[in-house]
Design an enzyme around this catalytic site. Sequence first.
Site, PDB file in Angstrom:
ATOM      1  NE  ARG A  50      -2.660   0.667   3.551  1.00  0.00           N
ATOM      2  CZ  ARG A  50      -3.108   1.102   4.899  1.00  0.00           C
ATOM      3  NH1 ARG A  50      -3.953   0.360   4.539  1.00  0.00           N
ATOM      4  NH2 ARG A  50      -2.427   0.768   6.091  1.00  0.00           N
ATOM      5  CE  LYS A 149      -2.276   4.513   7.149  1.00  0.00           C
ATOM      6  NZ  LYS A 149      -3.236   4.918   7.871  1.00  0.00           N
ATOM      7  CD  GLU A 182     -11.639   6.276   5.662  1.00  0.00           C
ATOM      8  OE1 GLU A 182     -11.170   5.299   5.994  1.00  0.00           O
ATOM      9  OE2 GLU A 182     -10.572   7.387   4.156  1.00  0.00           O
TER      10      GLU A 182
HETATM   11  C1  LIG Z   1      -8.867   6.961   7.021  1.00  0.00           C
HETATM   12  C2  LIG Z   1      -8.033   5.753   7.342  1.00  0.00           C
HETATM   13  N1  LIG Z   1      -8.771   4.758   6.965  1.00  0.00           N
HETATM   14  C3  LIG Z   1      -9.079   3.617   8.242  1.00  0.00           C
HETATM   15  C4  LIG Z   1      -7.619   3.192   8.037  1.00  0.00           C
HETATM   16  C5  LIG Z   1      -7.810   1.779   8.957  1.00  0.00           C
HETATM   17  O1  LIG Z   1      -6.757   1.125   7.500  1.00  0.00           O
HETATM   18  P1  LIG Z   1      -5.778  -0.098   8.490  1.00  0.00           P
HETATM   19  O2  LIG Z   1      -6.895  -1.416   8.357  1.00  0.00           O
HETATM   20  O3  LIG Z   1      -5.206  -0.297   6.841  1.00  0.00           O
HETATM   21  O4  LIG Z   1      -5.151   0.461   9.805  1.00  0.00           O
HETATM   22  C6  LIG Z   1      -7.321   3.800   8.225  1.00  0.00           C
HETATM   23  C7  LIG Z   1      -5.510   3.829   9.126  1.00  0.00           C
HETATM   24  O5  LIG Z   1      -4.440   3.569   9.031  1.00  0.00           O
HETATM   25  C8  LIG Z   1      -7.284   5.359   8.192  1.00  0.00           C
HETATM   26  O6  LIG Z   1      -6.194   5.725   8.907  1.00  0.00           O
END
Ligand SMILES: Cc1ncc(COP(=O)(O)O)c(C=O)c1O
Length: 288
Positions: A50, A149, A182
């Site tokens: 990712r 991210k 989300e």
């Molecule tokens: C905005 C956001 N959504 C979702 C997630 C969950 O993603 P992950 O399960 O890969 O940590 C995160 C955390 O990293 C996040 O910052």
Amino acid sequence: MTIWIDGTYRNAEQATVSVFDHGLLYGDGLFEGIRIYRGRVFKLADHIRRLFDGAKALLLEPPMDQAALCKLVEEVAAKDGAAESYIRLLLTRGKGPLGIDPFTCPKPSLIIIVDTIRLYPQEFYEQGVPLIISSVRRNAVDSIDPRIKSLNYLNNVLARIEAKRGGAQEAVMLDHAGHVAECTGDNIFIVKQGVIAYPASHHGALEGITRSVVIGLANKLKLPIKETTLSSYDLYTADEVFLTGTGAELVPVASIDGRAPGNGKPGPVFQQLLTAFHDALANPEFFL
Ligand SMILES: Cc1ncc(COP(=O)(O)O)c(C=O)c1O
């Protein structure tokens, strides 16, 4: 705690970055949050993939390939030695002149921090977290695609401020059409009449690693699950709502704008997935 910056281990006081790093000046960079359970790094290759996808989208060249970065993260985690911890991995544009131009920064910077994290108080894991629906819309996919991210989390920070000022802990963010995207640091799921549903990423959701773990567990348990489009109404009328994230792990939701899902207690589907998640952590293959 263990900190590694561009090839050197540093203690917390010496762990500083340049004021000319465009990660600081412009939020120009990426990060990952990764868990260590039972001394093993969880889903490391998925996190690194990712990060590299985000780097490609930002035209940011990581200083090593994916295999080498996985090895390095494992090394730093092993040096730290804690059995249960959290890794924050950052890739920034690096140092450059004060102007925004990313092409003036010759060398990206890589930072690895091994520490602990707790996103929500323990009571929320038992009773559920209260949510509001934020007036701050998720970044549109044609501005900063939330699948990147990036180090720029201001969109999420503004929504979290609204939640806290409104007496809630966490905020649901909608896309510009009013569809659920989300939360500020987690993906969201609902359960309605036995079917689990979650918003498609094009509504502005990160492709969460924990989200895909939960999808895999649901499939294994033969629980019906679908990627879809959800509105506020779907959240208000769900039998169960829960969140997933590396930092948060699996958290039940107690209310959304004052509407409690089901009977207001963590629901049976959530409990089943949580038990399956904890059971699976005993299996080293689950970590890959
Ligand atoms: C905005 C956001 N959504 C979702 C997630 C969950 O993603 P992950 O399960 O890969 O940590 C995160 C955390 O990293 C996040 O910052």
